[in-house]
Design an enzyme around this catalytic site. Structure first.
Site, mmCIF file in Angstrom:
data_model
loop_
_atom_site.group_PDB
_atom_site.id
_atom_site.type_symbol
_atom_site.label_atom_id
_atom_site.label_comp_id
_atom_site.label_asym_id
_atom_site.label_seq_id
_atom_site.Cartn_x
_atom_site.Cartn_y
_atom_site.Cartn_z
ATOM 1 N N MET A 267 0.824 -1.203 0.000
ATOM 2 C CA MET A 267 0.000 0.000 0.000
ATOM 3 C C MET A 267 0.861 1.256 0.000
ATOM 4 S SD MET A 267 -2.966 1.351 0.017
ATOM 5 C CE MET A 267 -3.169 3.120 0.031
ATOM 6 N N GLU A 268 0.474 2.204 -0.855
ATOM 7 C CA GLU A 268 1.307 3.369 -1.157
ATOM 8 C C GLU A 268 1.129 4.557 -0.218
ATOM 9 O OE1 GLU A 268 -1.397 2.330 -2.941
ATOM 10 O OE2 GLU A 268 -2.488 3.999 -3.824
ATOM 11 N N HIS A 301 6.016 -0.132 -8.062
ATOM 12 C CA HIS A 301 4.612 0.261 -8.179
ATOM 13 C C HIS A 301 4.209 1.240 -7.080
ATOM 14 C CE1 HIS A 301 0.284 -0.615 -9.137
ATOM 15 N NE2 HIS A 301 0.147 -0.273 -7.866
ATOM 16 N N GLU A 302 4.472 0.873 -5.854
ATOM 17 C CA GLU A 302 4.029 1.736 -4.741
ATOM 18 C C GLU A 302 4.791 3.056 -4.752
ATOM 19 O OE1 GLU A 302 1.392 0.678 -3.812
ATOM 20 O OE2 GLU A 302 1.560 -1.485 -4.084
ATOM 21 N N HIS A 305 3.315 5.426 -7.359
ATOM 22 C CA HIS A 305 2.045 6.043 -6.940
ATOM 23 C C HIS A 305 2.261 7.437 -6.352
ATOM 24 C CE1 HIS A 305 -1.327 3.454 -7.601
ATOM 25 N NE2 HIS A 305 -0.903 2.449 -6.864
ATOM 26 N N GLU A 324 -4.539 3.135 -10.525
ATOM 27 C CA GLU A 324 -4.005 1.771 -10.590
ATOM 28 C C GLU A 324 -3.587 1.371 -12.007
ATOM 29 O OE1 GLU A 324 -2.917 0.444 -8.155
ATOM 30 O OE2 GLU A 324 -4.024 1.293 -6.469
HETATM 31 N N1 BES Z 1 -3.360 0.676 -3.627
HETATM 32 C C1 BES Z 1 -3.058 -0.683 -3.825
HETATM 33 C C2 BES Z 1 -3.280 -1.506 -2.598
HETATM 34 C C3 BES Z 1 -4.720 -1.730 -2.216
HETATM 35 C C4 BES Z 1 -5.538 -2.447 -3.021
HETATM 36 C C5 BES Z 1 -5.227 -1.276 -1.053
HETATM 37 C C6 BES Z 1 -6.857 -2.675 -2.637
HETATM 38 C C7 BES Z 1 -6.526 -1.485 -0.690
HETATM 39 C C8 BES Z 1 -7.349 -2.206 -1.471
HETATM 40 C C9 BES Z 1 -1.604 -0.874 -4.252
HETATM 41 O O1 BES Z 1 -1.045 0.200 -4.902
HETATM 42 C C10 BES Z 1 -1.600 -2.015 -5.210
HETATM 43 O O2 BES Z 1 -2.112 -1.888 -6.278
HETATM 44 N N2 BES Z 1 -1.050 -3.153 -4.793
HETATM 45 C C11 BES Z 1 -1.057 -4.379 -5.541
HETATM 46 C C12 BES Z 1 0.303 -4.719 -6.054
HETATM 47 C C13 BES Z 1 0.628 -4.032 -7.326
HETATM 48 C C14 BES Z 1 2.028 -4.303 -7.755
HETATM 49 C C15 BES Z 1 -0.323 -4.366 -8.457
HETATM 50 C C16 BES Z 1 -1.524 -5.436 -4.585
HETATM 51 O O3 BES Z 1 -1.574 -5.174 -3.401
HETATM 52 O O4 BES Z 1 -1.822 -6.527 -5.044
HETATM 53 ZN ZN ZN Z 2 -1.504 0.403 -6.917
#
Ligand code: BES
Ligand code: ZN
Length: 876
Positions: A267-268, A301-302, A305, A324
């Site tokens: 989480m970012e 990725h994070e 963001h 995303e």
């Molecule tokens: N912002 C998301 C994490 C998130 C997703 C928080 C859903 C709350 C609910 C984060 O930036 C993200 O996309 N994480 C991915 C990994 C990424 C490399 C695609 C994840 O957690 O799977």
């Molecule tokens: Zn993300």
């Protein structure tokens, strides 16, 4: 009949209204304790516009202690409170609101809001977790500057972290406190805090404008030796975003914390990323080559963001793909610049085709920008993420790489500090590149996978070749949707595989590669200067997320598979040959000999000395069972598995000597190295072993056992273990016991051990998974464990999940319901395994339908699981 959910309210994009109040500033004082955490918040509230509507704050599972307006305590009779809101009437246009609440992190099993992971307290607020910490306007278009004071017992919580920069700290008796300030206005979903007995490693980074940033990774002390790689990946990402996008980091500190219990990957949160340990920890002995790449990509990725998501954020959750999809695209570019770009593209394209296209086939089909939802957590989907990334990639193809970067700069500069929509990103491209993208915007609005049909006609007397391309955009009920604007990149080859330069009649250019832009239902593109019938290479680089139908002969496919200079098309030609072959075996069980074109083409790829062995390994692999299911009328998982296995086995019999030779030649007894070329060699060697194991011969089993025991790295050890776990022989138990014995103290490695058993093709897999639920390493409340065992069976073992007697469904449904009581988000991801039930042969379809009805009728179903199940049951 399915009971209606108590809170099952649907939210619509078209109902969006700007907030009635702004909260430009918030001061939080958090007194941390495992069971009783006190949260005192002081909000600067300003009325937005001229109205008399009350302030309706979100809040869930909070004990309200007191409310003060401009310093005066309110009588409870003067506000209204229910399970999810606190409503107040504010007389002045600007008000100071103080709210005191108490929460119990130890009781938070959803891992949403403030919760406990081992001895550490941490938060997850996206998308709507902040309302479980304090009453607030929990929506992304309310941006505030935060000042946070954390206070806790020194010995239990020596580390106290929040967003931004640390500005002060001190002690009082057994307690200590730390004050954090984040100068950048942010939505509350980016809030984070961490408190616990953590250690750290650190580094310093000087940004392009000369500012110093302190980088730290925090973890439990036993995990600290595994954090170096993640820290170096963070530095790489910072350099990359400066170099490619001109984006600089904007705080004096960047902290990453690794926790074992986390619903997602990472989480970012601004200046304080929180990560699942699986995307931080990496050492050769415990992490595979694939794990290393994942760590680097997720760290990237994070970090990325920080601009695409944090500095420029979302107006509402329907715009989720704005951050995303865009960030996944940026992450893919970052990753391609650090590894084999061709292989990366193949992997990403394959994911879209095998996973996102399947989402489009089922009840969860939705546009990249959804129109409505019941539970936003269910919309962190493949469509929003990876189709969203493909849409951004198409933008960059249409306006050109340079134009795209100009558009991004425009977007980041113009909307800095604002909460915007996908339209703003497209608009920034239009403004920066002087193009009209109005038709392109439909990609955000239309669900479903476009079907593209291509027919080629050659006119030898004119040396002219015409491509007739049609597009068809069916919606989920079979209706037609308007055509989309999309780029199809093409090139031509002669029968010997030589690249040809054709002249386009559209733009007059004579070159190898052409970008055709589709806008109409049917279009023709002509090329001249071709002396003989060319072989078209279409959708190069997977230039658009579409299903492509084109009638190429097996000969032509074999030429492309051996010569195409576009890695995706070269790989895809081989996959198409393989797919046709497997489907041939499926449709006619009496077949037992391989098609010569296919077999020869495979042999050539196996014998070749390609410069990119990672590509070679991918090219040798047969299409996955889940993907093959997309090409049949009704899915028979057993039949698909059997025919794929038989083709693999027949190939292995024909090429046994070559496979063995390759395997041994690559087995140079060199010590482990982590570089890309060494990783590629491992991938190729383990692919050879994969084929050899289908021979079911003692000598090969011995080879695998030897590899497992001698391996000095997790890639080789795990590859061997997975293959051994696939065979019902004594060697399987020996291998599993050996591995368990060695790694029992490493939870992430034990996740791998669970997974290989859950995806095994052995007949006793379901029974074994049932036993493993009681294994000492399995934890019912840890998302990683649930995904590794139950998730892997449900999503990546079609043969055993779809066990004829329904035992696979039964087991998954049972675990799903048990999980739902504690962690609905994780349960909802298991529920999606039943989404395509209508596509299976009648026996399985009936069984899955029954299971869905049972789940639907269960008491206290969460809104998360409720929405998935309802959608699956509703008539299409
Ligand atoms: N912002 C998301 C994490 C998130 C997703 C928080 C859903 C709350 C609910 C984060 O930036 C993200 O996309 N994480 C991915 C990994 C990424 C490399 C695609 C994840 O957690 O799977
Ligand atoms: Zn993300």
């Amino acid at each position: 009949m399915a009971p209606t959910q108590k809170h099952a309210q649907r939210v619509y994009l078209r109902d969006y209204a700007a907030p009635d109040y702004r909260i430009p500033g918030i001061e939080l004082q958090v007194d941390l304790d495992r069971e009783q955490t006190r949260v005192r918040s002081c909000l600067k509230v300003e009325r937005s516009g001229d109205h008399h509507r009350p302030l309706v704050l979100h809040g869930e599972k909070l004990d309200l202690i007191s409310v003060k307006i401009n310093g005066e305590t309110l009588d409870p009779a003067s506000y209204h409170r229910d399970d999810t809101t606190l409503t107040l009437n504010l007389r002045e246009p600007a008000t100071t609101l103080q709210i005191e609440t108490e929460i119990n992190p130890a009781a938070n099993s959803e891992l949403n809001g403030l919760y406990a992971s081992a001895d550490t307290l941490c938060t997850q607020c996206e998308p709507e977790g902040f309302r479980r910490i304090t009453y607030f306007l929990d929506r992304p278009d309310v941006l505030s500057v935060y000042r946070v004071t954390l206070r806790a017992l020194k010995d239990q919580y020596p580390v106290l972290l929040a967003n931004g920069n640390q500005v002060n700290s001190g002690e009082d008796g057994q307690h200590h406190y730390v004050i954090w300030e984040d100068p950048h206005p942010k939505p509350c979903y980016l809030f984070a805090l961490v408190a616990g007995p953590l250690q750290f490693i650190e580094d310093r980074f000087t940004t392009c404008s000369g500012r110093e940033v302190l980088l730290r990774i925090y973890a439990r002390s036993r995990d600290i030796p595994q954090c170096d790689f993640a820290l170096s990946a963070l530095r790489d990402a910072m350099i990359w975003d400066e170099k490619v996008y001109g984006c600089e980091y904007d705080l004096g500190q960047y902290n990453i914390v690794a926790v074992e219990d986390f619903n997602m990957g990472a989480m970012e949160n601004k200046g304080l990323n929180i990560f699942n340990t699986r995307y931080v920890l990496a050492q050769p002995a415990t992490a595979t080559d694939h794990d290393y790449r994942s760590v680097r990509d997720v760290i990237g990725h994070e970090y990325l963001h920080n601009w695409s998501g944090n500095r420029v954020t979302l107006r509402d959750w329907f715009q989720l793909s704005l951050k995303e999809g865009f960030t996944v695209f940026r992450e893919q570019q970052f990753s391609a610049d650090h590894d084999s770009a061709g292989v990366k593209r193949i992997e990403d394209a394959n994911l879209v085709r095998t996973q996102q296209f399947r989402e489009d086939m089922g009840p969860m089909a939705h546009p990249v920008r959804p129109e409505s939802f019941v539970e936003i957590n269910n919309f962190y989907t493949l469509t929003v993420y990876i189709k969203g990334a493909e849409v951004v990639r198409m933008l960059s193809l249409l306006v050109g790489a340079q134009g795209f970067l100009r558009g991004c700069s425009h977007y980041f500069e113009y909307y800095d500090g604002e909460a915007v929509t996908t339209d703003h990103l497209v608009g920034a491209m239009e403004a920066a590149c002087d193009v009209d993208l109005s038709q392109f915007r439909r990609w955000y609005e239309q669900a479903g996978t476009p079907r593209i049909e291509v027919a080629g006609d050659f006119y030898p007397d004119k040396s002219r070749y015409c491509l007739c391309i049609s597009q068809n955009n069916p919606d989920s009920s079979g209706g037609r949707q308007p055509p989309l604007q999309l780029p199809i990149v093409v090139a031509f080859f002669d029968a010997e595989g030589n690249a040809l330069n054709a002249q386009s009649e559209n733009d007059g250019r004579k070159q190898h590669e052409h970008t055709l832009v589709l806008t109409d239902p049917v279009q023709e593109f002509a090329f001249t200067g071709l002396k003989s019938q060319p072989i078209p290479s279409l959708l190069r680089g997977f230039s658009a997320p579409v299903m492509l139908q084109v009638d190429l002969s097996d000969q032509d496919l074999a030429v492309l598979a051996g010569h195409d200079d576009d890695p995706f098309c070269r790989w895809d030609a081989g996959q198409t040959l393989a797919r046709k072959e497997i489907l041939r075996w499926l449709n006619d069980p009496s077949i037992c000999a391989l098609d010569e074109h296919f077999a020869e083409s495979f042999g050539k790829t196996l014998r070749a000395e390609l410069p990119d062995r990672a590509f070679q390994a991918l090219a040798l692999r047969l299409p996955e069972e889940n993907y093959l299911g997309d090409f049949v009328e009704v899915i028979d998982p057993e039949g698909i598995h059997r025919s794929r296995w038989s083709v693999m086995q027949t190939l292995a019999r024909r090429y046994t000597d070559e496979l063995l030779e390759r395997y041994h030649a690559l087995d140079a007894k060199l010590p482990y190295q982590r570089d890309a070329a060494s990783a590629a060699a491992r991938a190729l060697r383990n692919t050879c072993l994969d084929y050899l194991m289908t021979l079911e011969e003692g000598s090969v089993t011995a080879l695998a056992l030897k590899q497992l025991k001698a391996a000095d790295n997790m890639t080789d050890a795990l590859a061997a273990l997975a293959l051994l776990a696939n065979q019902a022989l004594p060697a399987r138990d020996e291998a599993l016991a050996f591995f368990e014995d060695r790694w029992r103290e490493y939870p992430l490695v034990m996740d791998k051990w669970l997974r290989v058993q859950a995806v095994s093709r052995c007949e006793d897999t379901v029974a074994r998974v049932r036993d493993l639920i009681r294994h000492r390493c399995y934890q019912h409340d840890n998302p990683n464990k649930i995904h590794a065992l139950i998730g892997a069976l449900a999503h990546t073992n079609p043969l055993r999940f779809h066990e004829r007697d329904g035992s696979g469904y039964q087991l998954v449904a049972e675990q799903l319901l048990a999980t739902d009581a504690k962690n609905p988000q994780v349960a909802a991801r298991l529920a999606s395994a039943f989404n395509l039930w209508r596509h299976y042969e009648p026996g399985r379809r009936e069984r899955m339908h029954k299971v869905l009805q049972n789940i639907s009728g269960a008491e206290h179903l969460s809104r998360d699981v409720g929405e998935i199940i309802e959608r699956a049951l509703v008539k299409p």
